[in-house]
Design an enzyme around this catalytic site. Structure first.
Site, PDB file in Angstrom:
ATOM      1  CG  LEU A   1      -2.147   0.860   1.250  1.00 23.69           C
ATOM      2  CD1 LEU A   1      -3.096   0.444   0.141  1.00 23.69           C
ATOM      3  CD2 LEU A   1      -2.859   0.746   2.600  1.00 23.69           C
ATOM      4  CG  ASP A   2       0.812   4.244  -3.204  1.00 22.44           C
ATOM      5  OD1 ASP A   2       1.550   3.339  -3.601  1.00 22.44           O
ATOM      6  OD2 ASP A   2       0.117   4.949  -3.956  1.00 22.44           O
ATOM      7  NE  ARG A   3       6.461   8.157   2.270  1.00 19.72           N
ATOM      8  CZ  ARG A   3       6.242   9.376   2.762  1.00 19.72           C
ATOM      9  NH1 ARG A   3       6.027   9.557   4.056  1.00 19.72           N
ATOM     10  NH2 ARG A   3       6.252  10.428   1.973  1.00 19.72           N
ATOM     11  CG  LEU A   4       2.131   9.833   0.622  1.00 19.29           C
ATOM     12  CD1 LEU A   4       2.022  10.932  -0.426  1.00 19.29           C
ATOM     13  CD2 LEU A   4       2.652  10.402   1.938  1.00 19.29           C
ATOM     14  CB  THR A   5      -2.678   4.893   0.599  1.00 23.38           C
ATOM     15  OG1 THR A   5      -2.509   5.610  -0.611  1.00 23.38           O
ATOM     16  CG2 THR A   5      -4.104   4.370   0.678  1.00 23.38           C
TER      17      THR A   5
END
Length: 309
Positions: A145-149
């Site tokens: 999962l994306d770091r920002l998500t």
């Protein structure tokens, strides 16, 4: 049929939940020594750094013994070493465990925390944290999962079972559902399914839509709207990098807090956690390939731009 090379187990223990780096020497090349190859391969670190690692005995072979700088180059040889861990600002939000059995661990990841070690985010990642907190050094990520998500991420306990869970994601046998907060456009007819071809070049921060056969499919639904904002349900049918962010931006609905779409903004200082991307992996559903159990997980996190969820 070409036989796959068996990868020997790492002779070095993990450090802060992070695996040692493994390097396999090429089948052929002009290098006389192991040092010569590593200096070229790790050119970004500089010859002095590599020589320092050899001098300190930090580069080891399959038996765990230090490899000398003048050791001859042996095609296919494996060596291991620990990278220097970067200075990292701790992400001050909890990593919530949603489910844990002998096969899998499902967590509810906060914004700003990377899933696995990469680049400048190494020890301060979900995988490294979980290995330390749960005492499970074999833990591995089934997907990212994306770091920002924020939201749900699946990890596996046993390395020999990891492939079975990764195959679920590869074969699109996992139903994933996201929520996002973005501008509201009364003229935009929703729900709709967006199909396009998305490409992300190596070294580029952003992905782009290009002409060609669609490789990215997203279902976009409006759940509610107020104050000029909409709360959206996003259901990806494929898993291209930044797919949901690209598709929402293409509809004229860039997700709040997105530093890449529609424009790339300057990096925020380390430790600035004030403006999280308003994207959440809300649901994860699949049939367990090992136990046959039907799993349905739901994140309990909320998105700050939509209080009262």
């Amino acid at each position: 049929m070409r036989r796959r090379t068996r990868i020997p187990p790492a002779p070095l223990p993990q450090r802060q939940g992070v695996d040692p780096v493994r390097v396999r020497l090429p089948a052929e090349g002009p290098w006389a020594t192991v040092r010569d190859h590593l200096v070229e391969r790790l050119s970004g670190a500089g010859a002095g750094v590599v020589d320092g690692m050899f001098d300190a005995g930090r580069i080891v072979g399959v038996d765990g013994a230090a490899v000398s700088a003048d050791a001859p180059f042996v095609p296919g040889m494996f060596v291991w070493f620990h990278r220097e861990l970067p200075e990292e600002v701790p992400v001050p939000f909890p990593l919530r465990i949603v489910y844990h059995d002998e096969h899998i661990v499902v967590v509810d990841k906060p914004h700003f925390l990377a899933t696995t070690p990469r680049g400048s985010h190494v020890a301060e990642t979900a995988l490294a944290r979980l290995r330390r907190e749960l005492g499970i050094p074999t833990l591995g990520a089934a997907h990212r999962l994306d770091r920002l998500t924020a939201g749900l991420v699946l990890f596996t306990v046993r390395p020999e079972e990891r492939g079975a869970y990764q195959t679920l994601f590869r074969d699109r046998l996992v139903r994933k559902e996201y929520e996002a907060i973005a501008p509201y456009d009364a003229s935009l007819a929703l729900p709709r399914t967006v199909r396009s071809r998305i490409v992300k070049e190596r070294g580029s921060l952003t992905a782009v839509e290009v002409p060609g056969e669609p490789n990215a499919v997203s279902r976009i639904e409006l759940l509610a709207h107020r104050g000029g904002l909409g709360r959206y349900r996003l259901v990806p049918g494929t898993g291209q990098t930044h797919q949901l962010r690209v598709h929402m931006n293409a509809l004229g609905l860039p997700i709040l807090g997105d530093p890449l779409y529609p424009v790339v903004t300057a990096p925020v200082p380390a430790g600035d956690f004030r403006d999280p991307l308003q994207l959440l992996a809300r649901k994860l559903e699949f049939t367990d390939p090992v136990t046959g159990a039907a799993h349905r997980f739901r994140s309990t996190r909320t998105l700050a731009a939509w209080p009262g969820q």
